[in-house]
Scaffold this motif. Structure first.
Motif, PDB file in Angstrom:
ATOM      1  N   LEU A  25       0.722  -1.279  -0.237  1.00  0.00           N
ATOM      2  CA  LEU A  25      -0.160   0.178  -0.108  1.00  0.00           C
ATOM      3  C   LEU A  25       0.520   1.474  -0.537  1.00  0.00           C
ATOM      4  N   GLU A  26       0.448   2.112  -0.679  1.00  0.00           N
ATOM      5  CA  GLU A  26       1.717   2.658  -1.514  1.00  0.00           C
ATOM      6  C   GLU A  26       0.865   5.133  -0.602  1.00  0.00           C
ATOM      7  N   GLY A  27       1.263   5.401  -0.277  1.00  0.00           N
ATOM      8  CA  GLY A  27       0.225   6.445  -0.394  1.00  0.00           C
ATOM      9  C   GLY A  27       0.166   6.887   2.041  1.00  0.00           C
ATOM     10  N   GLN A  28       0.402   8.115   1.873  1.00  0.00           N
ATOM     11  CA  GLN A  28      -0.393   8.283   3.256  1.00  0.00           C
ATOM     12  C   GLN A  28      -0.895   9.948   3.482  1.00  0.00           C
ATOM     13  N   LYS A  29      -1.509   9.921   4.717  1.00  0.00           N
ATOM     14  CA  LYS A  29      -2.741  10.432   4.744  1.00  0.00           C
ATOM     15  C   LYS A  29      -2.103  11.129   5.786  1.00  0.00           C
ATOM     16  N   PRO A  30      -2.646  12.328   6.508  1.00  0.00           N
ATOM     17  CA  PRO A  30      -2.550  13.445   6.676  1.00  0.00           C
ATOM     18  C   PRO A  30      -1.954  13.472   8.122  1.00  0.00           C
ATOM     19  N   LEU A  31      -0.977  13.737   8.462  1.00  0.00           N
ATOM     20  CA  LEU A  31      -0.728  13.226  10.574  1.00  0.00           C
ATOM     21  C   LEU A  31      -1.501  14.410  10.846  1.00  0.00           C
ATOM     22  N   LEU A  32      -2.154  13.936  12.699  1.00  0.00           N
ATOM     23  CA  LEU A  32      -2.315  15.011  13.804  1.00  0.00           C
ATOM     24  C   LEU A  32      -1.463  16.646  13.979  1.00  0.00           C
ATOM     25  N   LYS A  33      -1.847  16.852  13.852  1.00  0.00           N
ATOM     26  CA  LYS A  33      -1.124  18.241  14.599  1.00  0.00           C
ATOM     27  C   LYS A  33      -1.038  18.056  15.759  1.00  0.00           C
ATOM     28  N   PRO A  34       0.130  18.442  16.651  1.00  0.00           N
ATOM     29  CA  PRO A  34       0.459  18.638  18.415  1.00  0.00           C
ATOM     30  C   PRO A  34      -1.242  19.500  18.939  1.00  0.00           C
ATOM     31  N   SER A  35      -1.721  20.468  18.054  1.00  0.00           N
ATOM     32  CA  SER A  35      -3.345  21.028  18.735  1.00  0.00           C
ATOM     33  C   SER A  35      -4.262  20.014  18.779  1.00  0.00           C
ATOM     34  N   GLN A  36      -4.026  19.321  17.882  1.00  0.00           N
ATOM     35  CA  GLN A  36      -5.759  18.334  17.764  1.00  0.00           C
ATOM     36  C   GLN A  36      -5.207  17.283  18.626  1.00  0.00           C
ATOM     37  N   LYS A  37      -4.030  16.414  18.448  1.00  0.00           N
ATOM     38  CA  LYS A  37      -3.794  15.583  20.200  1.00  0.00           C
ATOM     39  C   LYS A  37      -4.409  16.017  21.142  1.00  0.00           C
ATOM     40  N   LEU A  38      -4.329  17.303  21.624  1.00  0.00           N
ATOM     41  CA  LEU A  38      -3.942  18.238  22.851  1.00  0.00           C
ATOM     42  C   LEU A  38      -5.762  17.716  22.974  1.00  0.00           C
ATOM     43  N   LEU A  39      -6.144  18.355  21.800  1.00  0.00           N
ATOM     44  CA  LEU A  39      -8.371  18.889  21.665  1.00  0.00           C
ATOM     45  C   LEU A  39      -9.077  17.651  21.735  1.00  0.00           C
ATOM     46  N   ASN A  40      -8.349  16.604  20.746  1.00  0.00           N
ATOM     47  CA  ASN A  40      -8.835  15.205  21.037  1.00  0.00           C
ATOM     48  C   ASN A  40      -7.908  14.528  21.135  1.00  0.00           C
ATOM     49  N   PRO A  41      -7.867  13.983  22.351  1.00  0.00           N
ATOM     50  CA  PRO A  41      -6.768  12.634  22.366  1.00  0.00           C
ATOM     51  C   PRO A  41      -7.387  11.585  22.337  1.00  0.00           C
ATOM     52  N   GLU A  42      -8.136  11.840  21.995  1.00  0.00           N
ATOM     53  CA  GLU A  42      -8.915   9.770  21.460  1.00  0.00           C
ATOM     54  C   GLU A  42      -8.806   9.275  20.037  1.00  0.00           C
ATOM     55  N   LEU A  43      -8.308  10.788  19.001  1.00  0.00           N
ATOM     56  CA  LEU A  43      -8.023  10.550  18.219  1.00  0.00           C
ATOM     57  C   LEU A  43      -6.326  10.121  18.086  1.00  0.00           C
ATOM     58  N   SER A  44      -5.542  10.050  18.926  1.00  0.00           N
ATOM     59  CA  SER A  44      -4.328   9.609  18.720  1.00  0.00           C
ATOM     60  C   SER A  44      -4.017   7.936  19.208  1.00  0.00           C
ATOM     61  N   LEU A  45      -5.385   7.365  19.450  1.00  0.00           N
ATOM     62  CA  LEU A  45      -5.049   6.135  19.465  1.00  0.00           C
ATOM     63  C   LEU A  45      -5.701   5.746  18.076  1.00  0.00           C
ATOM     64  N   VAL A  46      -5.897   6.232  17.361  1.00  0.00           N
ATOM     65  CA  VAL A  46      -6.356   5.698  16.018  1.00  0.00           C
ATOM     66  C   VAL A  46      -4.239   5.744  15.652  1.00  0.00           C
ATOM     67  N   ALA A  47      -3.588   4.286  14.828  1.00  0.00           N
ATOM     68  CA  ALA A  47      -1.802   4.413  14.786  1.00  0.00           C
ATOM     69  C   ALA A  47      -2.012   5.507  13.910  1.00  0.00           C
ATOM     70  N   SER A  48      -3.014   5.399  12.646  1.00  0.00           N
ATOM     71  CA  SER A  48      -3.011   5.934  10.977  1.00  0.00           C
ATOM     72  C   SER A  48      -3.352   7.555  11.318  1.00  0.00           C
ATOM     73  N   ASN A  49      -3.374   7.689  12.325  1.00  0.00           N
ATOM     74  CA  ASN A  49      -2.987   9.059  12.705  1.00  0.00           C
ATOM     75  C   ASN A  49      -1.999  10.005  12.837  1.00  0.00           C
ATOM     76  N   VAL A  50      -1.538   9.225  13.228  1.00  0.00           N
ATOM     77  CA  VAL A  50       0.170   9.430  14.377  1.00  0.00           C
ATOM     78  C   VAL A  50       1.496   9.034  13.451  1.00  0.00           C
ATOM     79  N   PHE A  51       1.328   7.592  12.815  1.00  0.00           N
ATOM     80  CA  PHE A  51       2.554   7.626  12.318  1.00  0.00           C
ATOM     81  C   PHE A  51       1.686   7.043  10.535  1.00  0.00           C
TER      82      PHE A  51
END
Length: 402
Positions: A25-51
């Motif tokens: 699988l080639e490609g990647q989606k936009p990763l979370l910004k530091p502010s988004q991680k603080l405002l919505n910490p549950e989104l950081s549990l999805v690995a594709s949002n971080v790595f």
């Protein structure tokens, strides 16, 4: 294989399982910004949002797109931890034979990831198994492009000349020089690894088995489908009084009775279906009668015993057409019998508007049913929402009283 060679085989001759290779699988989606991680910490549990190369698992399933039904259960790829790229390079064997495939068979490909508590879908794709242009089974490499932000977006990459030439090479359409082929293939592989795509655009690379000959889809022709169905002519177990006598047949036959009282059973494919004549007669009978006249109809002693016998049937008993007609005929007489409501609903075709409107009005004036009858109305037999709501309201009343 030469371009002028038209040798091929048909799909009905291949009694081998379908295999598909999940390459990468080639490609990647936009990763979370530091502010988004603080405002919505549950989104950081999805690995594709971080790595950028998060771990994914692929499932394949064959389904018939024309008939909208699944042909197999999903088959999953093993867990492979990724580092610098999402590469599986793994063959999946699907639990279906090539001869069992239909022309409208498609692959349902689902990419799965983990959100910290459960398995969730990353994206879902579909691709046909047979080429719609020449009705041939797909062979070689195939790439599917999809946009992560667009649901159900999927298209086959057709502008990749390198991949097209590789397929033609492995199909034998090019002359082979081993020393030159190895250099060329390695160069093409390095070019693929260096490809980049805009964020949100993904390319899923698949590989179908490179069979020696093209496989063209053919439908199976089943001849003489009724040859095994017993009839008076083709059943050899009948005695001579049930079929035409055979002078050359010296074997003793076991008598199965005469033509009016025979123990021979015949297969009737329409047996589980409703009789259309009786169904039409029932509709004409119920729509032609006046409800005001039915309110005055009362059964005699013999008919009353017959109605009580039907009402006392255990839950789930299927009523005959005559029993349903009797319950419907004396529906107004039975309004004070709380046990008769379930039998009346079984005797009513709630898909008919005239019957449905009349019965739903009767239910409001009916004697309050018991808990066991209310639970029966919540079973799989009764699917009308008004009936099920009526049963729920009766249960609530019983609970408030107690």
């Amino acid at each position: 294989m030469s371009l002028n060679n038209i040798t091929f085989c048909v799909s009905q001759d291949l009694d081998i399982p379908l295999k598909v290779k999940i390459k990468s699988l080639e490609g990647q989606k936009p990763l979370l910004k530091p502010s988004q991680k603080l405002l919505n910490p549950e989104l950081s549990l999805v690995a594709s949002n971080v790595f950028p190369h998060s771990d994914l698992v692929v499932s394949l399933q064959v389904f018939d797109k024309e008939r909208n039904r699944n042909l197999t259960l999903p088959v999953y790829s093993p867990y492979i931890p990724f580092k610098n790229s999402r590469t599986w390079d793994y063959w999946l064997t699907l639990p279906i034979r090539i001869k069992q495939l239909t022309f409208s068979s498609h692959l349902r490909i689902v990419l799965w990831e983990y959100d910290g508590s459960k398995q969730v879908s990353f994206f879902q794709l579909e691709t046909s198994i047979f080429n719609p242009v020449d009705c041939a089974l797909k062979r070689g490499f195939e790439s599917l492009r999809f946009c992560y932000d667009i649901i159900d977006h999927c298209e086959v990459v057709t502008d990749n000349k390198d991949q097209e030439n590789l397929n033609r090479y492995f199909q034998g359409e090019f002359a082979r020089l081993p020393w030159l082929d190895e250099i060329t293939i390695n160069k093409l592989r390095k070019q693929r690894e260096k490809r980049t795509w805009p964020q949100g655009i993904f390319i899923l690379n698949l590989e179908f088995p490179m069979l020696e000959l093209p496989v063209v889809f053919t439908e199976r022709e089943i001849m003489n489908t009724q040859i095994n169905i017993p009839t008076l002519k083709n059943n050899p177990g009948l005695s001579t009084d049930l079929r035409e006598p055979n002078r050359n047949d010296s074997q003793t036959k076991i008598s199965l009775g005469n033509k009016y009282h025979s123990t021979l059973k015949f297969y009737d494919p329409d047996q589980p279906n409703n009789d259309p004549i009786e169904e039409k007669y029932r509709r004409l009978e119920r729509t032609s009668k006046n409800a005001n006249l039915d309110k005055q109809v009362k059964p005699d002693i013999k008919k009353r015993d017959y109605l009580n016998k039907i009402i006392n049937y255990p839950p789930g008993t299927r009523l005959t057409a005559h029993e349903k007609g009797s319950i419907w005929k004396y529906r107004y007489y039975l309004m004070n019998n709380k046990k008769a409501l379930t039998k009346l609903l079984q005797s009513t075709n709630l898909r008919e508007e005239s019957e449905r409107v009349e019965i739903l009005e009767l239910m409001d004036s009916w004697a309050e049913i018991d808990i066991d009858d209310a639970l029966e109305l919540l079973g799989s037999t009764f699917k009308n929402l008004s009936v099920r709501s009526y049963a729920v309201n009766r249960l609530k009343k019983h609970l408030t009283r107690n």
